[in-house]
Design a protein around this motif. Structure first.
Motif, short mmCIF file in Angstrom:
data_model
loop_
_atom_site.label_atom_id
_atom_site.label_comp_id
_atom_site.label_asym_id
_atom_site.label_seq_id
_atom_site.Cartn_x
_atom_site.Cartn_y
_atom_site.Cartn_z
N THR A 170 38.55 53.27 32.93
CA THR A 170 38.33 52.53 31.69
C THR A 170 38.56 51.04 31.88
O THR A 170 38.13 50.24 31.07
CB THR A 170 39.26 53.06 30.58
OG1 THR A 170 40.60 52.97 31.04
CG2 THR A 170 38.92 54.48 30.23
N ALA A 171 39.26 50.64 32.95
CA ALA A 171 39.54 49.23 33.21
C ALA A 171 38.29 48.52 33.73
O ALA A 171 37.49 49.10 34.45
CB ALA A 171 40.68 49.10 34.22
N ASN A 192 31.08 41.31 40.40
CA ASN A 192 30.06 41.11 41.43
C ASN A 192 30.22 42.10 42.58
O ASN A 192 29.37 42.18 43.45
CB ASN A 192 30.13 39.69 41.99
CG ASN A 192 29.71 38.67 40.97
OD1 ASN A 192 28.75 38.87 40.24
ND2 ASN A 192 30.44 37.58 40.91
N VAL A 193 31.31 42.87 42.60
CA VAL A 193 31.60 43.77 43.71
C VAL A 193 31.11 45.19 43.43
O VAL A 193 30.54 45.84 44.29
CB VAL A 193 33.12 43.76 44.02
CG1 VAL A 193 33.47 44.79 45.06
CG2 VAL A 193 33.55 42.36 44.46
N PHE A 222 44.74 48.43 38.98
CA PHE A 222 45.73 47.42 39.36
C PHE A 222 46.20 46.68 38.11
O PHE A 222 45.40 46.41 37.22
CB PHE A 222 45.13 46.40 40.34
CG PHE A 222 44.74 46.99 41.65
CD1 PHE A 222 45.68 47.15 42.66
CD2 PHE A 222 43.44 47.40 41.89
CE1 PHE A 222 45.33 47.70 43.88
CE2 PHE A 222 43.08 47.96 43.11
CZ PHE A 222 44.03 48.10 44.11
N ASP A 223 47.49 46.35 38.08
CA ASP A 223 48.02 45.54 36.99
C ASP A 223 47.83 44.08 37.35
O ASP A 223 48.31 43.63 38.39
CB ASP A 223 49.50 45.84 36.77
CG ASP A 223 49.74 47.22 36.18
OD1 ASP A 223 48.89 47.66 35.37
OD2 ASP A 223 50.73 47.86 36.55
N ARG A 283 43.11 46.25 35.59
CA ARG A 283 41.76 46.01 36.11
C ARG A 283 41.50 47.00 37.23
O ARG A 283 42.42 47.57 37.81
CB ARG A 283 41.62 44.58 36.65
CG ARG A 283 41.94 43.48 35.66
CD ARG A 283 40.98 43.37 34.49
NE ARG A 283 39.68 42.93 34.81
CZ ARG A 283 39.28 41.66 34.87
NH1 ARG A 283 40.13 40.69 34.63
NH2 ARG A 283 38.05 41.36 35.19
N ALA A 284 40.24 47.21 37.55
CA ALA A 284 39.82 48.15 38.58
C ALA A 284 39.37 47.40 39.83
O ALA A 284 38.70 46.37 39.73
CB ALA A 284 38.69 49.04 38.06
N GLY A 285 39.74 47.92 41.00
CA GLY A 285 39.35 47.31 42.27
C GLY A 285 38.99 48.38 43.29
O GLY A 285 39.40 49.53 43.17
#
Length: 136
Positions: A3-4, A10-11, A114-115, A121-123
């Motif tokens: 959901t983040a 761009n990735v 990730f916080d 956020r998502a990485g």
């Protein structure tokens, strides 16, 4: 599907709940890049085509990070590796694990939460693929 929002849109994105790793291919020489770029680093052409990269690949080289660099979102120890994707792109990526890392090991990219200062956020990260399941 996470959901983040991605740390960097761009990735990668999600399309129909499927991970789409953004990449580019040079129309002139065929070089492939992740993340996408405006020009080719091999031949300097500006004729780049958008594409989706394969999330499977192999470790080209790696290091285990034991100290937290300023601004890092990942707690050590973790693995930082150059990963060569099956579709031809090569880039640096992290794994939240350190066990069993070897050059040539098969990996699969996935999204992790990730916080950040602006919230969750998502990485992209990678996981080792067990030997019997690797077909990269």
């Amino acid at each position: 599907m996470p959901t983040a929002e991605p740390i960097d849109a761009n990735v990668f994105t999600f399309e129909a709940d499927e991970l789409c790793i953004k990449a580019a291919e040079c129309a002139a020489c065929g070089a492939r890049f992740h993340p996408p770029r405006q020009y080719c680093a091999r031949c300097a052409s500006r004729e780049m085509r958008a594409r989706v990269a394969d999330p499977a690949g192999k470790i080209e080289t790696f290091t285990i990070v034991h100290q937290r660099p300023p601004g890092s979102l990942v707690e050590p120890p973790y693995t930082l590796a150059d990963v060569q994707l099956r579709s031809g792109e090569r880039f640096s990526c992290v794994s939240l694990d350190t066990a069993g890392m070897t050059i040539g090991a098969s990996v699969q990219l996935r999204v992790a939460a990730f916080d950040t200062d602006s919230g969750p956020r998502a990485g992209l990260v990678f996981d080792l693929v067990p030997e019997g399941e690797a077909n990269a």
